[in-house]
Design a protein around this motif. Structure first.
Motif, PDB file in Angstrom:
ATOM      1  N   PHE A   1       4.603  -2.433  -3.808  1.00  0.00           N
ATOM      2  CA  PHE A   1       3.907  -3.673  -4.169  1.00  0.00           C
ATOM      3  C   PHE A   1       2.867  -3.402  -5.259  1.00  0.00           C
ATOM      4  CE2 PHE A   1       0.682  -7.037  -3.003  1.00  0.00           C
ATOM      5  CZ  PHE A   1       1.439  -8.109  -3.474  1.00  0.00           C
ATOM      6  N   GLN A   2       2.095  -2.333  -5.073  1.00  0.00           N
ATOM      7  CA  GLN A   2       1.080  -1.990  -6.084  1.00  0.00           C
ATOM      8  C   GLN A   2       1.738  -1.624  -7.414  1.00  0.00           C
ATOM      9  OE1 GLN A   2      -2.198   0.721  -4.482  1.00  0.00           O
ATOM     10  NE2 GLN A   2      -0.802   0.588  -2.756  1.00  0.00           N
ATOM     11  N   THR A   3       2.844  -0.879  -7.327  1.00  0.00           N
ATOM     12  CA  THR A   3       3.546  -0.494  -8.560  1.00  0.00           C
ATOM     13  C   THR A   3       4.041  -1.747  -9.275  1.00  0.00           C
ATOM     14  OG1 THR A   3       4.272   1.477  -7.421  1.00  0.00           O
ATOM     15  CG2 THR A   3       5.405   0.983  -9.464  1.00  0.00           C
TER      16      THR A   3
ATOM     17  N   LEU B   1       2.863  -4.737  -9.118  1.00  0.00           N
ATOM     18  CA  LEU B   1       1.753  -5.535  -9.671  1.00  0.00           C
ATOM     19  C   LEU B   1       0.917  -4.754 -10.689  1.00  0.00           C
ATOM     20  CD1 LEU B   1       0.183  -7.450  -6.630  1.00  0.00           C
ATOM     21  CD2 LEU B   1       1.730  -8.331  -8.363  1.00  0.00           C
ATOM     22  N   LYS B   2       1.260  -3.479 -10.852  1.00  0.00           N
ATOM     23  CA  LYS B   2       0.508  -2.562 -11.734  1.00  0.00           C
ATOM     24  C   LYS B   2      -0.981  -2.562 -11.363  1.00  0.00           C
ATOM     25  CE  LYS B   2       3.645  -2.947 -15.678  1.00  0.00           C
ATOM     26  NZ  LYS B   2       4.625  -3.838 -15.087  1.00  0.00           N
ATOM     27  N   THR B   3      -1.220  -2.359 -10.084  1.00  0.00           N
ATOM     28  CA  THR B   3      -2.611  -2.316  -9.629  1.00  0.00           C
ATOM     29  C   THR B   3      -2.774  -1.190  -8.615  1.00  0.00           C
ATOM     30  OG1 THR B   3      -4.395  -3.670  -8.748  1.00  0.00           O
ATOM     31  CG2 THR B   3      -2.264  -3.992  -7.727  1.00  0.00           C
ATOM     32  N   ASP B   4      -3.999  -0.755  -8.398  1.00  0.00           N
ATOM     33  CA  ASP B   4      -4.258   0.311  -7.425  1.00  0.00           C
ATOM     34  C   ASP B   4      -5.138  -0.219  -6.310  1.00  0.00           C
ATOM     35  OD1 ASP B   4      -2.891   2.521  -8.259  1.00  0.00           O
ATOM     36  OD2 ASP B   4      -4.399   3.038  -9.782  1.00  0.00           O
ATOM     37  N   MET B   5      -4.735   0.064  -5.089  1.00  0.00           N
ATOM     38  CA  MET B   5      -5.559  -0.330  -3.937  1.00  0.00           C
ATOM     39  C   MET B   5      -5.893   0.942  -3.159  1.00  0.00           C
ATOM     40  SD  MET B   5      -3.450  -3.685  -2.750  1.00  0.00           S
ATOM     41  CE  MET B   5      -2.958  -4.921  -3.957  1.00  0.00           C
ATOM     42  N   THR B   6      -6.931   0.869  -2.347  1.00  0.00           N
ATOM     43  CA  THR B   6      -7.316   2.055  -1.573  1.00  0.00           C
ATOM     44  C   THR B   6      -6.564   2.051  -0.240  1.00  0.00           C
ATOM     45  OG1 THR B   6      -9.501   1.835  -2.534  1.00  0.00           O
ATOM     46  CG2 THR B   6      -9.306   3.313  -0.636  1.00  0.00           C
ATOM     47  N   PRO B   7      -5.752   3.098   0.002  1.00  0.00           N
ATOM     48  CA  PRO B   7      -5.004   3.115   1.266  1.00  0.00           C
ATOM     49  C   PRO B   7      -5.901   3.482   2.453  1.00  0.00           C
ATOM     50  CG  PRO B   7      -4.500   5.073  -0.032  1.00  0.00           C
ATOM     51  CD  PRO B   7      -5.459   4.255  -0.850  1.00  0.00           C
ATOM     52  N   VAL B   8      -5.690   2.819   3.575  1.00  0.00           N
ATOM     53  CA  VAL B   8      -6.419   3.168   4.802  1.00  0.00           C
ATOM     54  C   VAL B   8      -5.365   3.478   5.869  1.00  0.00           C
ATOM     55  CG1 VAL B   8      -8.155   2.428   6.485  1.00  0.00           C
ATOM     56  CG2 VAL B   8      -8.221   1.524   4.142  1.00  0.00           C
ATOM     57  N   PRO B   9      -5.153   4.784   6.159  1.00  0.00           N
ATOM     58  CA  PRO B   9      -4.084   5.145   7.099  1.00  0.00           C
ATOM     59  C   PRO B   9      -4.487   5.040   8.571  1.00  0.00           C
ATOM     60  CG  PRO B   9      -5.017   7.122   6.094  1.00  0.00           C
ATOM     61  CD  PRO B   9      -5.804   5.958   5.558  1.00  0.00           C
ATOM     62  N   TYR B  10      -3.553   4.576   9.369  1.00  0.00           N
ATOM     63  CA  TYR B  10      -3.729   4.484  10.829  1.00  0.00           C
ATOM     64  C   TYR B  10      -2.553   5.210  11.482  1.00  0.00           C
ATOM     65  CZ  TYR B  10      -7.072   0.708   9.911  1.00  0.00           C
ATOM     66  OH  TYR B  10      -8.138  -0.033   9.480  1.00  0.00           O
ATOM     67  N   LYS B  11      -2.604   5.310  12.825  1.00  0.00           N
ATOM     68  CA  LYS B  11      -1.482   5.955  13.519  1.00  0.00           C
ATOM     69  C   LYS B  11      -0.320   4.997  13.756  1.00  0.00           C
ATOM     70  CE  LYS B  11      -3.645   9.898  15.569  1.00  0.00           C
ATOM     71  NZ  LYS B  11      -3.915  10.671  16.750  1.00  0.00           N
ATOM     72  N   GLY B  12      -0.459   3.812  13.266  1.00  0.00           N
ATOM     73  CA  GLY B  12       0.583   2.806  13.424  1.00  0.00           C
ATOM     74  C   GLY B  12      -0.013   1.499  12.951  1.00  0.00           C
TER      75      GLY B  12
ATOM     76  N   SER C   1      15.349   7.579  -2.985  1.00  0.00           N
ATOM     77  CA  SER C   1      14.818   8.742  -3.688  1.00  0.00           C
ATOM     78  C   SER C   1      14.461   8.451  -5.158  1.00  0.00           C
ATOM     79  CB  SER C   1      15.817   9.887  -3.534  1.00  0.00           C
ATOM     80  OG  SER C   1      15.420  10.953  -4.292  1.00  0.00           O
ATOM     81  N   PRO C   2      15.401   7.892  -5.962  1.00  0.00           N
ATOM     82  CA  PRO C   2      15.025   7.616  -7.358  1.00  0.00           C
ATOM     83  C   PRO C   2      13.937   6.549  -7.502  1.00  0.00           C
ATOM     84  CG  PRO C   2      17.264   6.826  -6.896  1.00  0.00           C
ATOM     85  CD  PRO C   2      16.820   7.597  -5.701  1.00  0.00           C
ATOM     86  N   ILE C   3      13.916   5.579  -6.576  1.00  0.00           N
ATOM     87  CA  ILE C   3      12.894   4.510  -6.653  1.00  0.00           C
ATOM     88  C   ILE C   3      11.512   5.110  -6.403  1.00  0.00           C
ATOM     89  CG2 ILE C   3      12.074   2.343  -5.597  1.00  0.00           C
ATOM     90  CD1 ILE C   3      15.061   1.740  -4.924  1.00  0.00           C
ATOM     91  N   ILE C   4      11.436   5.969  -5.383  1.00  0.00           N
ATOM     92  CA  ILE C   4      10.148   6.605  -5.046  1.00  0.00           C
ATOM     93  C   ILE C   4       9.722   7.530  -6.193  1.00  0.00           C
ATOM     94  CG2 ILE C   4       9.036   8.233  -3.448  1.00  0.00           C
ATOM     95  CD1 ILE C   4      10.955   7.018  -1.245  1.00  0.00           C
ATOM     96  N   LYS C   5      10.709   8.282  -6.703  1.00  0.00           N
ATOM     97  CA  LYS C   5      10.389   9.210  -7.803  1.00  0.00           C
ATOM     98  C   LYS C   5       9.913   8.439  -9.034  1.00  0.00           C
ATOM     99  CE  LYS C   5      13.257  13.077  -6.431  1.00  0.00           C
ATOM    100  NZ  LYS C   5      14.635  13.543  -6.417  1.00  0.00           N
ATOM    101  N   ALA C   6      10.612   7.333  -9.340  1.00  0.00           N
ATOM    102  CA  ALA C   6      10.233   6.548 -10.514  1.00  0.00           C
ATOM    103  C   ALA C   6       8.846   5.949 -10.344  1.00  0.00           C
ATOM    104  CB  ALA C   6      11.257   5.438 -10.753  1.00  0.00           C
ATOM    105  N   ALA C   7       8.505   5.580  -9.117  1.00  0.00           N
ATOM    106  CA  ALA C   7       7.189   5.016  -8.872  1.00  0.00           C
ATOM    107  C   ALA C   7       6.124   6.123  -8.885  1.00  0.00           C
ATOM    108  CB  ALA C   7       7.169   4.258  -7.546  1.00  0.00           C
ATOM    109  N   GLY C   8       6.599   7.377  -8.808  1.00  0.00           N
ATOM    110  CA  GLY C   8       5.675   8.528  -8.865  1.00  0.00           C
ATOM    111  C   GLY C   8       4.784   8.604  -7.636  1.00  0.00           C
ATOM    112  N   VAL C   9       5.310   8.204  -6.510  1.00  0.00           N
ATOM    113  CA  VAL C   9       4.482   8.200  -5.300  1.00  0.00           C
ATOM    114  C   VAL C   9       4.925   9.281  -4.323  1.00  0.00           C
ATOM    115  CG1 VAL C   9       3.676   5.819  -5.440  1.00  0.00           C
ATOM    116  CG2 VAL C   9       5.892   6.241  -4.461  1.00  0.00           C
TER     117      VAL C   9
END
Ligand code: ASP
Length: 329
Positions: A172-174, A176-187, A318-326
């Motif tokens: 989604f961020q890719t 929209l070409k924007t960066d958001m701060t990720p906040v990780p949880y256990k679920g 795999s190619p989508i993730i690689k292209a997004a560089g994430v």
């Protein structure tokens, strides 16, 4: 002779034990554990608990419990399963991360393709883009305007690196070409609590977790991630991200059932038979459909097709993730 006897006896005992185990599976009073790699109360947990209930009868009334081995985007639970005894009493319910983790996470301590027996797929689940209740935006257009106005200030909850919410948020961020701060949880169950409380701003999560919150107006909902709009009453008015302008954006989460590699073939067959029965159980289907999920009724219920599908998903993502560089470590 004595030495030969000494060598053969333990082997014979192991063979007998394995044979007996397969024929008697599941032994009365021996609990079957489904490992869920995310927190209790979340979408994967919910599918697992409904599935455990539906598989109980076809497995002769066996006790099936859920173990939430949560953390690290779903890799802790998957690793725990991969290293568990291969006897059919430890299973894993996991989602699309089985296909995205190998690319998204650089150092996963197990091999998706070779450390598991594939037992069949369970369902397909759309995702929704949702926001905290205090967000001023009331539709997707206002939502993107709000994102543009708040660049650099927005945070986005997820279930850890490699999880479905992580993947969806990154895409989604890719887009929209924007960066958001990720906040990780256990679920996404604990993430949902914080979203409702306003501690985090946004989340992308399965409808199995978001439908009731959207219905109860506890969160704001902006879009669905599928190519087509959904028919579930609470979700049918949500636009797709594609129709909202994010061309080609499509993420659907799926769940599959796994056992540690080496689980006896006839035990696998019994579990697959029970899974097939569960997927035809009207009660299970009703619960899943009410939450926007579609129970698998195609050939992916067969273990070989499940494995083929996951391999195709690895190749697709795999190619989508690689292209997004994430990536993450
Ligand atoms: N929805 C979560 C995910 O992002 C997992 C969960 O809590 O079930 O992968």
């Amino acid at each position: 002779m004595k030495t030969l006897f000494k060598t053969l006896l333990p082997l014979t005992m192991v063979a007998l034990a394995c044979g007996a185990q397969a024929a008697d599976f599941p032994i009365k009073d021996k609990t079957i554990t489904i490992i869920v790699p995310f927190a209790a109360g979340g979408p994967t947990d919910r599918v697992a608990r409904d599935l455990a209930e539906a598989m109980r009868k076809p497995l002769g009334g066996a006790t099936i419990v859920v173990d939430n081995a949560a953390g690290a985007g779903g890799s802790i639970g998957a690793n725990k399963t991969a290293k568990a005894p291969a006897d059919g009493y430890t299973l894993l319910l996991h989602h699309i991360a089985m296909a995205t983790m190998p690319t998204l996470v650089r150092n996963i301590p197990f091999k998706v393709e070779s450390d598991f027996e594939y037992l069949g797929m369970v369902n397909d689940v759309p995702m929704t883009v949702i926001g905290k209740p205090a967000l001023p935006a009331n539709n997707y257009k206002e939502f993107t305007a709000w994102i543009a106005q708040n660049k650099g200030k927005i945070n986005l909850g997820n279930a850890g690196v490699g999880s479905a919410s992580h993947l969806c948020g990154l895409l989604f961020q890719t887009a929209l070409k924007t960066d958001m701060t990720p906040v990780p949880y256990k679920g996404t169950a604990p993430a949902m609590t914080d979203l409702i409380g306003g501690q985090i701003d946004l989340m992308c999560d399965q409808t199995t977790n978001t439908t009731s919150q959207i219905e109860g107006k506890k969160v704001k909902a902006y879009a669905v991630t599928t190519a087509k709009r959904l028919t579930t009453p609470a979700l049918k008015d949500l636009p797709t991200l594609q129709e909202s302008g994010l061309k080609d954006f499509e993420v659907t989460i799926w769940h599959g059932l796994y056992a540690p590699k080496g689980t006896p073939a006839d035990v696998q067959k019994k579990i697959n038979d029970a899974l097939k029965a569960a997927l035809k159980d009207p009660e299970f289907i009703k619960k899943q459909e009410g939450l926007g999920a579609v129970v698998v009724s195609d050939k992916r219920i067969e273990p070989a097709e499940h494995k083929k599908f996951v391999a195709a998903e690895i190749a697709k993502w795999s190619p989508i993730i690689k292209a997004a560089g994430v990536y993450a470590d």
